[in-house]
Design a protein around this motif. Structure first.
Motif, mmCIF file in Angstrom:
data_model
loop_
_atom_site.group_PDB
_atom_site.id
_atom_site.type_symbol
_atom_site.label_atom_id
_atom_site.label_comp_id
_atom_site.label_asym_id
_atom_site.label_seq_id
_atom_site.Cartn_x
_atom_site.Cartn_y
_atom_site.Cartn_z
ATOM 1 N N GLN A 91 0.662 -1.325 0.100
ATOM 2 C CA GLN A 91 0.052 -0.062 0.105
ATOM 3 C C GLN A 91 0.838 1.392 -0.058
ATOM 4 O OE1 GLN A 91 -2.336 -0.976 3.560
ATOM 5 N NE2 GLN A 91 -4.254 -1.672 2.386
ATOM 6 N N HIS A 92 1.819 1.475 0.783
ATOM 7 C CA HIS A 92 2.794 2.497 0.683
ATOM 8 C C HIS A 92 3.757 2.575 -0.534
ATOM 9 C CE1 HIS A 92 1.899 3.592 4.685
ATOM 10 N NE2 HIS A 92 2.172 2.522 5.250
ATOM 11 N N GLU A 93 4.098 1.585 -0.997
ATOM 12 C CA GLU A 93 4.684 1.533 -2.508
ATOM 13 C C GLU A 93 3.677 2.204 -3.461
ATOM 14 O OE1 GLU A 93 6.053 -2.306 -3.596
ATOM 15 O OE2 GLU A 93 7.349 -2.348 -2.183
ATOM 16 N N SER A 94 2.407 1.819 -3.528
ATOM 17 C CA SER A 94 1.397 2.184 -4.319
ATOM 18 C C SER A 94 1.149 3.817 -3.948
ATOM 19 C CB SER A 94 0.061 1.722 -4.036
ATOM 20 O OG SER A 94 -1.016 2.047 -4.796
ATOM 21 N N SER A 95 1.157 4.214 -2.730
ATOM 22 C CA SER A 95 1.007 5.644 -2.370
ATOM 23 C C SER A 95 2.305 6.272 -2.890
ATOM 24 C CB SER A 95 0.672 5.922 -1.059
ATOM 25 O OG SER A 95 -0.408 5.248 -0.692
ATOM 26 N N LEU A 96 3.451 5.964 -2.804
ATOM 27 C CA LEU A 96 4.461 6.668 -3.075
ATOM 28 C C LEU A 96 4.787 6.487 -4.652
ATOM 29 C CD1 LEU A 96 7.569 7.751 -2.302
ATOM 30 C CD2 LEU A 96 8.314 5.299 -2.752
ATOM 31 N N SER A 97 4.190 5.635 -5.461
ATOM 32 C CA SER A 97 4.144 5.721 -6.783
ATOM 33 C C SER A 97 3.327 6.613 -7.425
ATOM 34 C CB SER A 97 3.907 4.281 -7.110
ATOM 35 O OG SER A 97 4.679 3.261 -6.815
ATOM 36 N N ASN A 98 2.420 7.256 -6.603
ATOM 37 C CA ASN A 98 1.215 7.985 -6.943
ATOM 38 C C ASN A 98 1.293 9.389 -6.439
ATOM 39 O OD1 ASN A 98 -0.230 6.072 -8.258
ATOM 40 N ND2 ASN A 98 -1.148 5.331 -6.306
ATOM 41 N N ILE A 99 2.548 9.843 -5.997
ATOM 42 C CA ILE A 99 2.821 11.216 -5.643
ATOM 43 C C ILE A 99 3.340 12.023 -6.532
ATOM 44 C CG2 ILE A 99 2.772 10.714 -2.909
ATOM 45 C CD1 ILE A 99 5.713 10.943 -2.884
ATOM 46 N N ASN A 100 3.551 11.611 -7.668
ATOM 47 C CA ASN A 100 4.080 12.514 -8.963
ATOM 48 C C ASN A 100 5.491 12.757 -8.702
ATOM 49 O OD1 ASN A 100 3.838 13.437 -11.344
ATOM 50 N ND2 ASN A 100 3.352 15.474 -10.679
ATOM 51 N N ALA A 101 6.390 11.898 -8.093
ATOM 52 C CA ALA A 101 7.765 12.219 -7.869
ATOM 53 C C ALA A 101 8.497 10.873 -8.396
ATOM 54 C CB ALA A 101 7.890 12.506 -6.471
ATOM 55 N N PRO A 102 8.720 10.779 -9.551
ATOM 56 C CA PRO A 102 9.092 9.769 -10.029
ATOM 57 C C PRO A 102 10.678 9.217 -9.560
ATOM 58 C CG PRO A 102 8.599 10.925 -11.932
ATOM 59 C CD PRO A 102 8.199 11.453 -10.749
ATOM 60 N N MET A 103 11.375 10.220 -9.394
ATOM 61 C CA MET A 103 12.914 10.279 -9.070
ATOM 62 C C MET A 103 12.793 9.755 -7.558
ATOM 63 S SD MET A 103 14.540 13.536 -10.915
ATOM 64 C CE MET A 103 16.199 13.196 -10.354
ATOM 65 N N LEU A 104 12.098 10.605 -6.786
ATOM 66 C CA LEU A 104 11.945 9.926 -5.151
ATOM 67 C C LEU A 104 11.475 8.569 -5.209
ATOM 68 C CD1 LEU A 104 12.606 10.830 -2.602
ATOM 69 C CD2 LEU A 104 10.330 11.872 -2.377
ATOM 70 N N ALA A 105 10.539 8.375 -5.930
ATOM 71 C CA ALA A 105 9.770 6.785 -5.794
ATOM 72 C C ALA A 105 10.844 5.837 -6.269
ATOM 73 C CB ALA A 105 8.526 6.817 -6.798
ATOM 74 N N GLU A 106 11.651 6.174 -7.401
ATOM 75 C CA GLU A 106 12.692 5.226 -7.740
ATOM 76 C C GLU A 106 13.607 4.914 -6.724
ATOM 77 O OE1 GLU A 106 15.862 4.100 -11.029
ATOM 78 O OE2 GLU A 106 14.916 5.957 -11.307
ATOM 79 N N LEU A 107 14.258 6.156 -6.213
ATOM 80 C CA LEU A 107 15.515 5.897 -5.167
ATOM 81 C C LEU A 107 14.528 5.191 -4.033
ATOM 82 C CD1 LEU A 107 17.941 7.402 -4.015
ATOM 83 C CD2 LEU A 107 16.453 9.209 -2.996
ATOM 84 N N PHE A 108 13.426 5.424 -3.425
ATOM 85 C CA PHE A 108 12.840 4.494 -2.400
ATOM 86 C C PHE A 108 12.906 3.138 -2.566
ATOM 87 C CE2 PHE A 108 11.058 7.795 0.948
ATOM 88 C CZ PHE A 108 12.219 8.710 0.803
ATOM 89 N N LEU A 109 12.130 2.962 -3.771
ATOM 90 C CA LEU A 109 11.710 1.455 -4.218
ATOM 91 C C LEU A 109 12.778 0.651 -4.414
ATOM 92 C CD1 LEU A 109 8.700 2.344 -6.558
ATOM 93 C CD2 LEU A 109 8.477 1.418 -4.199
ATOM 94 N N THR A 110 14.120 1.332 -4.884
ATOM 95 C CA THR A 110 15.413 0.731 -5.187
ATOM 96 C C THR A 110 16.393 0.686 -4.212
ATOM 97 O OG1 THR A 110 16.228 2.260 -6.515
ATOM 98 C CG2 THR A 110 14.719 0.827 -7.727
#
Length: 176
Positions: free
Chosen positions: A48-67
């Motif tokens: 759920q948090h990964e999904s929310s992170l992916s939806n905050i319109n911050a792809p650079m930040l999301a990639e940093l956190f997810l990887t």
């Protein structure tokens, strides 16, 4: 920001899911059904948090956190995104580089022998976006953490508490 190829992404994702399945399977073998329920709840919350992170319109930040955990690190990163209407698009690049600098600073100040953790919670209240940070572990260089606080221009750093075993603080980002 690094661009990872599709095969690398799939390999890491498959590895992460296999680890989760193996944990469930091991607990099933041991008939630890309560722990299995806990693991499933943790996996669902993480998704759920990964999904929310992916939806905050911050792809650079999301990639940093997810990887983040795909390479060896001095600390474990956990994150929570508590609102679905957060839009960090205008801050994405600045947030990415701010978190890179924070991660570099933490790699320098945390004791490598200890179990170190960073929890980042992202919340929105009206037009204010708050980042809450909770760092646990052995902090060897408190002065370096204080220096990082002083150098921040993207957010205002508030409610700082720092000692040898924990550092908590809040960063306020005014959305436009």
């Amino acid at each position: 920001m690094t661009k990872r190829d599709t095969i690398e992404i799939l390999r890491h994702t498959r590895h992460d899911w296999l680890n989760k399945i193996q944990l469930i399977k091991a607990n099933l073998t041991l008939k630890r059904f309560e722990r299995i329920d806990e693991l499933i709840e943790e996996i669902v919350m993480e998704a759920q948090h990964e999904s929310s992170l992916s939806n905050i319109n911050a792809p650079m930040l999301a990639e940093l956190f997810l990887t983040f955990h795909w390479d060896p690190k001095m600390f474990k990163l956990e994150y929570e995104v508590w609102n679905s209407d957060i839009n960090l698009g205008e801050f994405d690049e600045a947030l990415y580089y701010t978190f890179i600098s924070m991660f570099d600073m933490l790699e320098e100040v945390l004791d490598e022998i200890n179990d170190n953790n960073l929890l980042v919670s992202i919340q929105k209240d009206e037009n204010i976006i708050r980042f809450f940070f909770d760092i646990s572990g052995i902090i060897k260089k408190k002065a370096s953490v204080e220096k990082w606080f002083a150098e921040q221009s993207l957010f205002s750093v508030e409610n700082k508490t720092i000692n040898e075993k924990e550092c908590t603080f809040e960063c306020i980002l005014q959305s436009k």
